[in-house]
Design a protein around this motif. Structure first.
Motif, mmCIF file in Angstrom:
data_model
loop_
_atom_site.group_PDB
_atom_site.id
_atom_site.type_symbol
_atom_site.label_atom_id
_atom_site.label_comp_id
_atom_site.label_asym_id
_atom_site.label_seq_id
_atom_site.Cartn_x
_atom_site.Cartn_y
_atom_site.Cartn_z
ATOM 1 N N SER A 158 26.426 39.971 -30.256
ATOM 2 C CA SER A 158 25.286 39.282 -30.848
ATOM 3 C C SER A 158 24.170 40.290 -31.116
ATOM 4 O O SER A 158 23.792 41.063 -30.248
ATOM 5 N N ASP A 159 23.674 40.285 -32.331
ATOM 6 C CA ASP A 159 22.657 41.260 -32.702
ATOM 7 C C ASP A 159 21.855 40.716 -33.882
ATOM 8 O O ASP A 159 22.199 39.692 -34.462
ATOM 9 N N ALA A 160 20.814 41.445 -34.261
ATOM 10 C CA ALA A 160 19.848 40.947 -35.237
ATOM 11 C C ALA A 160 20.393 40.904 -36.658
ATOM 12 O O ALA A 160 21.044 41.846 -37.121
ATOM 13 N N ASN A 161 20.108 39.826 -37.337
ATOM 14 C CA ASN A 161 20.450 39.671 -38.742
ATOM 15 C C ASN A 161 19.734 40.721 -39.588
ATOM 16 O O ASN A 161 20.307 41.247 -40.540
ATOM 17 N N ALA A 162 18.496 41.041 -39.218
ATOM 18 C CA ALA A 162 17.695 41.968 -40.024
ATOM 19 C C ALA A 162 16.724 42.726 -39.132
ATOM 20 O O ALA A 162 15.506 42.596 -39.263
ATOM 21 N N TYR B 45 14.403 48.164 -36.404
ATOM 22 C CA TYR B 45 14.868 49.424 -35.830
ATOM 23 C C TYR B 45 16.240 49.242 -35.183
ATOM 24 O O TYR B 45 16.757 48.140 -35.086
ATOM 25 N N ARG B 46 16.795 50.338 -34.724
ATOM 26 C CA ARG B 46 18.149 50.361 -34.195
ATOM 27 C C ARG B 46 18.282 49.493 -32.950
ATOM 28 O O ARG B 46 17.394 49.435 -32.103
ATOM 29 N N SER B 47 19.407 48.824 -32.852
ATOM 30 C CA SER B 47 19.720 47.985 -31.711
ATOM 31 C C SER B 47 19.694 48.787 -30.416
ATOM 32 O O SER B 47 20.011 49.978 -30.385
ATOM 33 N N ALA B 48 19.330 48.139 -29.311
ATOM 34 C CA ALA B 48 19.358 48.775 -27.996
ATOM 35 C C ALA B 48 20.780 48.886 -27.481
ATOM 36 O O ALA B 48 21.041 49.584 -26.505
ATOM 37 N N TYR B 49 21.709 48.205 -28.159
ATOM 38 C CA TYR B 49 23.104 48.234 -27.729
ATOM 39 C C TYR B 49 23.787 49.484 -28.279
ATOM 40 O O TYR B 49 23.609 49.842 -29.447
ATOM 41 N N ASN B 50 24.561 50.149 -27.479
ATOM 42 C CA ASN B 50 25.237 51.370 -27.886
ATOM 43 C C ASN B 50 26.590 51.038 -28.506
ATOM 44 O O ASN B 50 27.567 50.797 -27.808
ATOM 45 N N TYR B 51 26.683 51.065 -29.830
ATOM 46 C CA TYR B 51 27.945 50.770 -30.513
ATOM 47 C C TYR B 51 28.917 51.937 -30.444
ATOM 48 O O TYR B 51 30.101 51.780 -30.610
ATOM 49 N N TYR C 223 29.509 52.977 -37.722
ATOM 50 C CA TYR C 223 28.366 52.802 -38.610
ATOM 51 C C TYR C 223 27.480 51.638 -38.192
ATOM 52 O O TYR C 223 26.297 51.591 -38.534
ATOM 53 N N GLU C 224 28.039 50.665 -37.463
ATOM 54 C CA GLU C 224 27.233 49.517 -37.053
ATOM 55 C C GLU C 224 26.056 49.927 -36.187
ATOM 56 O O GLU C 224 25.072 49.194 -36.068
ATOM 57 N N GLN C 225 26.160 51.078 -35.569
ATOM 58 C CA GLN C 225 25.044 51.568 -34.768
ATOM 59 C C GLN C 225 23.800 51.734 -35.640
ATOM 60 O O GLN C 225 22.682 51.657 -35.164
ATOM 61 N N TYR C 226 24.014 51.979 -36.938
ATOM 62 C CA TYR C 226 22.902 52.261 -37.843
ATOM 63 C C TYR C 226 22.577 51.086 -38.759
ATOM 64 O O TYR C 226 21.961 51.269 -39.801
ATOM 65 N N ILE D 200 21.342 38.475 -26.042
ATOM 66 C CA ILE D 200 21.510 39.472 -27.094
ATOM 67 C C ILE D 200 22.447 40.578 -26.607
ATOM 68 O O ILE D 200 22.491 40.886 -25.417
ATOM 69 N N TYR D 201 23.269 41.117 -27.504
ATOM 70 C CA TYR D 201 24.268 42.151 -27.228
ATOM 71 C C TYR D 201 25.406 41.626 -26.350
ATOM 72 O O TYR D 201 25.953 42.343 -25.518
ATOM 73 N N GLN D 202 25.787 40.356 -26.566
ATOM 74 C CA GLN D 202 26.916 39.762 -25.855
ATOM 75 C C GLN D 202 28.100 39.604 -26.815
ATOM 76 O O GLN D 202 27.911 39.419 -28.021
ATOM 77 N N PRO D 203 29.345 39.666 -26.324
ATOM 78 C CA PRO D 203 30.518 39.534 -27.201
ATOM 79 C C PRO D 203 30.501 38.225 -27.999
ATOM 80 O O PRO D 203 30.140 37.171 -27.477
ATOM 81 N N ILE D 204 30.907 38.321 -29.277
ATOM 82 C CA ILE D 204 30.969 37.149 -30.148
ATOM 83 C C ILE D 204 32.386 36.599 -30.135
ATOM 84 O O ILE D 204 33.362 37.344 -30.241
ATOM 85 N N ALA D 205 32.499 35.287 -30.014
ATOM 86 C CA ALA D 205 33.808 34.643 -29.997
ATOM 87 C C ALA D 205 34.352 34.517 -31.421
ATOM 88 O O ALA D 205 33.609 34.272 -32.361
#
Length: 318
Positions: free
Chosen positions: A129-133, A136-142, A147-150, A207-212
């Protein structure tokens, strides 16, 4: 050239002051090799033709506004604009197929960066789970190779610059230097709601939890919900695309939060034991983005789309 002239002349005939091209990732015709089973596959030819069309539009618009003294638009302005992708992977794919954002932006009055849909139910399986828009960069480490990290606004613009390398990915400032004043930043007026695999351990941990994986949910649009629907259930309209498993109410709402990392608000709620996460933009986050766009020297900003705001008759419309 003839197509470009026809498009502009038709726009002028009906009193419009520009033409906007929403090419995004090409067109799909089952009779050509790059369209596989009606699934869009962008190729070098479509990229080349797209840039040629923009050039023809821009050239003709310039002719009738600055060069042709007999034109009804002489010494006025006629805009050529284009929708631009926001994901660094999509941008890289465009370049790999021979596209040039420097060339593209040289042939438009301005480009509209679709700075949304960075994350959503489409990230399942494997996503979080992460922001639609997010700004700045997510606090979650992809992971550095992902590329999703960016997938955020700042990286969309600054990746590949001296201060922000992004593992080799490039944003607009690196791909089209000195073109910031031709870019408009998109601000969404909708949320993307994501179905979590399991309940969050705390309100602030959704936020930053696995999506089903949910094919039913995905088939319904992946939880696209207008701002007016989040604001008040009386404004929800499935016919207009609002897609919630159940309207947000005091009974199922668990928490509203604000992420200081992505500078975007989000909410967490539970329906029938199923946990959901959604992010959206409000006055605070929109103001942050306007300030950011000004600081970065962008041309302006826009919303997608205006009819998703609360209706004018609402007591709190102002």
């Amino acid at each position: 050239q003839q197509t470009a002239a026809n498009m502009i002349n038709t726009a002028i005939l009906y009193g419009f002051n520009g033409v906007d091209i929403d090419f995004e990732e090409g067109v799909c015709n089952a009779s050509v090799s790059w369209c596989v089973n009606d699934t869009l596959v962008l190729d070098a030819t479509s990229v080349s033709n797209y840039q040629a069309l923009l050039s023809a539009l821009y050239t003709y618009a310039n002719q009738i506004t600055t060069e042709s003294s007999g034109s009804v638009l002489y010494r006025t302005k006629f805009n050529i604009s284009a929708a631009l992708p926001a994901g660094v992977n999509a941008m890289q794919n465009y370049v790999n197929l021979g596209g040039s954002y420097q060339t593209l932006l040289s042939n438009v009055t301005y480009g509209n960066i679709m700075a949304y849909d960075y994350h959503g139910q489409f990230d399942a399986p494997g996503g979080v789970s992460d922001a639609n828009a997010g700004l700045y960069r997510s606090a979650y480490n992809y992971g550095s190779a992902d590329y999703e990290q960016y997938d955020d606004i700042n990286d969309t613009l600054t990746c590949g610059t001296t201060a922000n390398q992004c593992g080799g990915y490039q944003g607009y400032f690196a791909l089209a230097p000195n073109m910031a004043n031709k870019l408009n930043l998109g601000i969404p007026t909708y949320s993307r709601v994501e179905n979590l695999t399991s309940a969050a351990t705390s309100n602030s941990a959704a936020i930053y939890q696995p999506i089903a994986s949910s094919q039913t949910w995905a088939a319904q649009g992946g939880g696209v919900v207008s701002y007016r629907c989040l604001y008040g259930s009386q404004y929800c309209s499935p016919a207009k695309g609002d897609d919630l498993p159940q309207a947000l109410t005091p009974n199922n709402m668990v928490a509203w939060n604000y992420s200081s990392a992505v500078m975007t608000p989000w909410f967490y709620y539970v329906v029938g034991g199923t946990p959901y996460f959604g992010s959206y933009d409000n006055g605070q986050s929109a103001a942050n983005k306007v300030s950011y766009a000004n600081t970065q020297g962008l041309n302006g900003y826009f919303t997608w789309e205006i009819d998703e705001d609360i209706p004018m008759q609402d007591a709190n419309y102002v």
